[in-house]
Design a protein around this motif. Structure first.
Motif, short mmCIF file in Angstrom:
data_model
loop_
_atom_site.label_atom_id
_atom_site.label_comp_id
_atom_site.label_asym_id
_atom_site.label_seq_id
_atom_site.Cartn_x
_atom_site.Cartn_y
_atom_site.Cartn_z
N SER A 178 -3.69 -18.24 67.47
CA SER A 178 -2.70 -17.63 67.94
C SER A 178 -1.67 -18.42 68.68
N VAL A 226 -1.58 -5.88 71.05
CA VAL A 226 -1.34 -6.98 71.74
C VAL A 226 -1.69 -6.96 72.93
N ASN A 231 -5.58 -9.74 63.65
CA ASN A 231 -4.20 -9.56 64.20
C ASN A 231 -3.20 -10.72 63.78
N HIS A 267 -1.68 -14.08 65.58
CA HIS A 267 -0.34 -13.84 66.16
C HIS A 267 0.50 -14.73 66.61
N SER A 277 0.30 -10.05 64.15
CA SER A 277 1.62 -9.54 64.55
C SER A 277 2.62 -10.93 65.06
#
Length: 261
Positions: free
Chosen positions: A59, A201, A103, A82, A105
């Motif tokens: 991420s 998140v 994840n 993410h 996002s």
């Protein structure tokens, strides 16, 4: 004129030694490879030699693509991508049958670039697709029967498939700030309640700019809530704050009116 050509943004090169030094023990005793916030622009091939890890965190980098070689991580249970610049996900992601957390996002994913094989992740419990460019959600995600939480916030959705809304184990669905024809969230009308809404998140996963933005919004809401409470207290008995106020006259007038035949 300065010599040399202008160069684009160049990411940090990850070596196998750096990757090995980034392995941590997760809370449940598994192996976690944490390469977050490393300025990575391309998927580091060297980490394919560490494909036995249970968790992979890439991420808050600048990745635009995840290669199909992600399928080498067959033990992966937790994948965090993410806050990158991903425009698509590989079909091979559907081979990660042990995955329970995904994840993606805060990327640039569009509906057409969501792989159909996402529906093959039968053990997936948490899926975060928020902060992307999705204008619809594939009905095939209704096959994720173990899904408990799904984030769809901050997209361009106008509807959510019934197959997703009616997932048997779904407990949390965050679809805030989408252009639904009929508002699906009453809390959107109350700015104070918006502070308490679900975000998939976690604070530790946010980049500094996102964290600052969220904190500013939270501060605004707290200020609004505080001011609202103060105003409410002031207006409760405004005419009883000083002796010999007009409250007595007003109360007498109300009493007389109520006794009129």
């Amino acid at each position: 004129m300065p010599k040399g050509k202008a160069k684009g943004q160049k990411g940090k090169k990850i070596t196998l030694k750096m990757a090995k030094n980034s392995i941590r023990i997760s809370l449940d005793g598994g192996l976690r490879l944490d390469l977050s916030k490393m300025g990575i622009t391309t998927f580091p091939k060297c980490i394919l030699k560490l494909a036995d890890v249970d968790e992979l965190d890439l991420s808050r980098n600048m990745l635009k693509k995840i290669p199909s070689s992600i399928q080498n991580f067959q033990n992966l249970r937790w994948l965090d991508l993410h806050s990158n610049q991903l425009e698509e996900l590989p079909e091979a992601i559907g081979t990660l049958q042990k995955l329970f957390y995904l994840n993606v996002s805060n990327n640039k994913l569009t509906t057409k670039n969501l792989p159909e094989d996402l529906s093959l992740l039968k053990n997936l419990r948490i899926l975060n697709l928020g902060l992307n460019c999705l204008d619809s959600i594939p009905t095939t995600l209704g096959a994720l029967k173990e899904l408990k939480e799904i984030g769809l916030f901050d997209n361009a959705l106008t509807t959510i498939p019934k197959s997703v809304e009616n997932l048997p184990n779904l407990k949390k669905l965050n679809a805030e700030r989408n252009p639904f024809p009929d508002s699906k969230e009453e809390v959107q009308d109350d700015p104070i309640k918006r502070v308490e809404t679900l975000y998939l998140v976690q604070e530790k996963d946010l980049c500094s700019s996102c964290l600052e933005m969220c904190q500013n919004e939270k501060d605004k809401m707290n200020t609004l809530k505080k001011n609202t409470q103060i105003t409410s207290r002031k207006l409760s008995f405004p005419l009883l704050l000083t002796p010999n106020s007009s409250a007595k006259d007003n109360q007498e007038e109300w009493r007389l009116k109520s006794e009129d035949p």
